[in-house]
Design a protein around this motif. Structure first.
Motif, short mmCIF file in Angstrom:
data_model
loop_
_atom_site.label_atom_id
_atom_site.label_comp_id
_atom_site.label_asym_id
_atom_site.label_seq_id
_atom_site.Cartn_x
_atom_site.Cartn_y
_atom_site.Cartn_z
N GLY A 115 -35.68 20.55 -28.70
CA GLY A 115 -36.18 19.43 -28.88
C GLY A 115 -37.57 19.19 -28.32
O GLY A 115 -37.98 19.72 -27.31
N ILE A 116 -38.65 18.44 -28.80
CA ILE A 116 -39.82 18.13 -28.48
C ILE A 116 -39.77 16.68 -28.39
O ILE A 116 -39.66 16.09 -29.10
CB ILE A 116 -40.99 18.73 -29.42
CG1 ILE A 116 -40.90 20.31 -29.19
CG2 ILE A 116 -42.31 18.24 -29.00
CD1 ILE A 116 -41.91 20.97 -30.35
N VAL A 117 -40.41 16.25 -27.13
CA VAL A 117 -40.56 14.84 -26.89
C VAL A 117 -42.00 14.51 -26.62
O VAL A 117 -42.63 15.15 -25.93
CB VAL A 117 -39.57 14.40 -25.71
CG1 VAL A 117 -39.84 13.05 -25.56
CG2 VAL A 117 -38.20 14.92 -25.54
N VAL A 118 -42.60 13.55 -27.39
CA VAL A 118 -43.69 13.16 -27.31
C VAL A 118 -44.00 11.65 -27.04
O VAL A 118 -43.19 10.90 -27.42
CB VAL A 118 -44.61 13.53 -28.57
CG1 VAL A 118 -46.04 13.03 -28.47
CG2 VAL A 118 -44.45 14.82 -29.10
N ARG A 119 -44.85 11.37 -26.00
CA ARG A 119 -45.23 10.03 -25.49
C ARG A 119 -45.65 8.98 -26.61
O ARG A 119 -46.60 9.40 -27.33
CB ARG A 119 -46.05 9.87 -24.32
CG ARG A 119 -46.04 8.83 -23.47
CD ARG A 119 -46.51 8.59 -22.22
NE ARG A 119 -48.06 8.56 -22.70
CZ ARG A 119 -49.34 8.82 -21.95
NH1 ARG A 119 -48.89 9.17 -20.56
NH2 ARG A 119 -50.27 8.32 -22.29
N VAL B 145 -36.26 12.30 -19.06
CA VAL B 145 -35.98 13.72 -19.55
C VAL B 145 -36.13 14.90 -18.81
O VAL B 145 -35.51 15.86 -18.51
CB VAL B 145 -36.46 14.08 -20.88
CG1 VAL B 145 -36.11 15.35 -21.70
CG2 VAL B 145 -35.82 13.01 -22.06
N HIS B 146 -37.54 14.83 -18.17
CA HIS B 146 -38.10 15.90 -17.42
C HIS B 146 -37.24 16.17 -16.21
O HIS B 146 -36.71 17.19 -15.63
CB HIS B 146 -39.45 15.63 -16.92
CG HIS B 146 -40.36 16.50 -16.03
ND1 HIS B 146 -40.29 16.26 -14.83
CD2 HIS B 146 -40.31 17.80 -16.13
CE1 HIS B 146 -40.85 17.37 -14.16
NE2 HIS B 146 -41.00 18.15 -15.24
N ALA B 147 -36.75 15.00 -15.32
CA ALA B 147 -35.55 15.09 -14.43
C ALA B 147 -34.44 15.64 -14.71
O ALA B 147 -33.79 16.45 -14.02
CB ALA B 147 -35.60 13.60 -13.76
N ARG B 148 -33.82 15.27 -15.93
CA ARG B 148 -32.71 15.73 -16.06
C ARG B 148 -32.63 17.31 -16.54
O ARG B 148 -31.87 17.96 -16.04
CB ARG B 148 -32.22 15.03 -17.45
CG ARG B 148 -31.82 13.81 -17.39
CD ARG B 148 -31.55 13.09 -18.74
NE ARG B 148 -31.10 11.52 -18.59
CZ ARG B 148 -30.96 10.93 -19.84
NH1 ARG B 148 -31.29 11.32 -20.96
NH2 ARG B 148 -30.62 9.60 -19.75
N GLY B 149 -33.77 17.70 -17.19
CA GLY B 149 -34.18 19.08 -17.37
C GLY B 149 -34.22 20.11 -16.06
O GLY B 149 -33.50 21.20 -15.95
N LEU B 150 -34.96 19.30 -15.07
CA LEU B 150 -35.02 20.05 -13.70
C LEU B 150 -33.73 20.01 -13.18
O LEU B 150 -33.37 21.07 -12.51
CB LEU B 150 -36.04 19.45 -13.01
CG LEU B 150 -37.68 19.38 -13.31
CD1 LEU B 150 -38.27 18.37 -12.34
CD2 LEU B 150 -38.18 21.03 -13.42
N ALA B 151 -32.90 18.99 -13.08
CA ALA B 151 -31.67 19.12 -12.51
C ALA B 151 -30.52 20.09 -13.21
O ALA B 151 -29.90 20.67 -12.66
CB ALA B 151 -31.10 17.67 -12.76
N ALA C 294 -33.26 23.53 -17.16
CA ALA C 294 -33.39 24.04 -18.58
C ALA C 294 -34.63 24.71 -18.64
O ALA C 294 -35.48 24.48 -17.95
CB ALA C 294 -33.35 22.67 -19.23
N ASP C 295 -34.78 25.30 -19.66
CA ASP C 295 -36.05 26.22 -19.97
C ASP C 295 -36.83 24.84 -20.80
O ASP C 295 -36.59 24.19 -21.74
CB ASP C 295 -35.96 27.13 -21.00
CG ASP C 295 -35.22 28.44 -20.56
OD1 ASP C 295 -35.39 28.44 -19.32
OD2 ASP C 295 -34.20 29.11 -21.32
N MET C 296 -38.15 24.48 -20.24
CA MET C 296 -38.89 23.47 -20.75
C MET C 296 -40.32 23.82 -20.69
O MET C 296 -40.67 24.81 -19.94
CB MET C 296 -38.90 22.23 -19.53
CG MET C 296 -37.65 21.36 -19.61
SD MET C 296 -37.83 19.83 -18.71
CE MET C 296 -38.09 20.38 -17.15
N HIS D 228 -35.46 23.92 -24.83
CA HIS D 228 -34.58 24.84 -25.70
C HIS D 228 -33.52 25.21 -24.93
O HIS D 228 -33.52 25.40 -23.55
CB HIS D 228 -35.24 26.05 -26.26
CG HIS D 228 -34.47 27.15 -26.81
ND1 HIS D 228 -34.08 28.17 -26.35
CD2 HIS D 228 -33.84 27.04 -28.04
CE1 HIS D 228 -33.16 28.71 -27.13
NE2 HIS D 228 -33.38 28.21 -28.16
N GLY D 229 -32.28 25.32 -25.28
CA GLY D 229 -31.15 25.92 -24.69
C GLY D 229 -29.89 25.34 -25.57
O GLY D 229 -29.86 24.85 -26.74
N PRO D 230 -28.63 25.51 -24.86
CA PRO D 230 -27.47 25.04 -25.42
C PRO D 230 -27.38 23.64 -25.95
O PRO D 230 -27.77 22.78 -25.29
CB PRO D 230 -26.32 25.36 -24.23
CG PRO D 230 -27.22 26.32 -23.16
CD PRO D 230 -28.40 25.76 -23.61
#
Length: 135
Positions: free
Chosen positions: A8-12, A71-77, A80-82, A118-120
């Protein structure tokens, strides 16, 4: 075909068109570095060879600054590979300066313009919940 992992790619959403494309390309290159994510090289009927591409779909989403931060905070928690792309990277011209720009800001105050994950599949779906696909 259903894949066990997701890209997934997220763009502002408020970026200029050229910036959205630039950010998407840079973030996709980060994901391409994951072992085993690229398929086999291509070859046309004349025998010309072409570079390999991802072996699975890449979904591009858009979000406002708050959505990206979420999304960034969720990924850090989740650990996740970001990959991240921040505003200052539009002003740099090389990878060394890009890394220095990211290192200069704390995670909570990061001026994100895009990120890739990227991940499960189930974990990525939870991270990206509530975002809409880029039009």
């Amino acid at each position: 075909m259903r894949f066990d992992t997701k890209i997934g790619i997220v763009v502002r959403s408020d970026l200029a068109a050229w910036q959205r494309l630039n950010v998407t390309a840079f973030l996709a290159s980060a994901v391409a570095g994951v072992d085993g994510i690229l398929g086999e090289p291509y070859e046309d009927g004349s025998g010309n060879r072409y570079l390999p591409m991802f072996g699975q779909p890449v979904l591009v989403y858009e979000a406002d600054a708050e959505g990206l931060a979420r999304v960034h905070a969720r990924g850090l928690a989740r650990g996740a590979d970001m990959a991240v792309y921040i505003e200052e990277m539009f002003k740099t011209g090389n990878d060394v300066d890009n890394r220095a720009a990211v290192r200069a800001v704390d995670a909570e105050g990061m001026p994100l313009v895009g990120l890739a994950v990227h991940g499960p599949r189930n974990g990525i779906d939870k991270m990206l919940k509530g975002l809409r696909l880029h039009p």
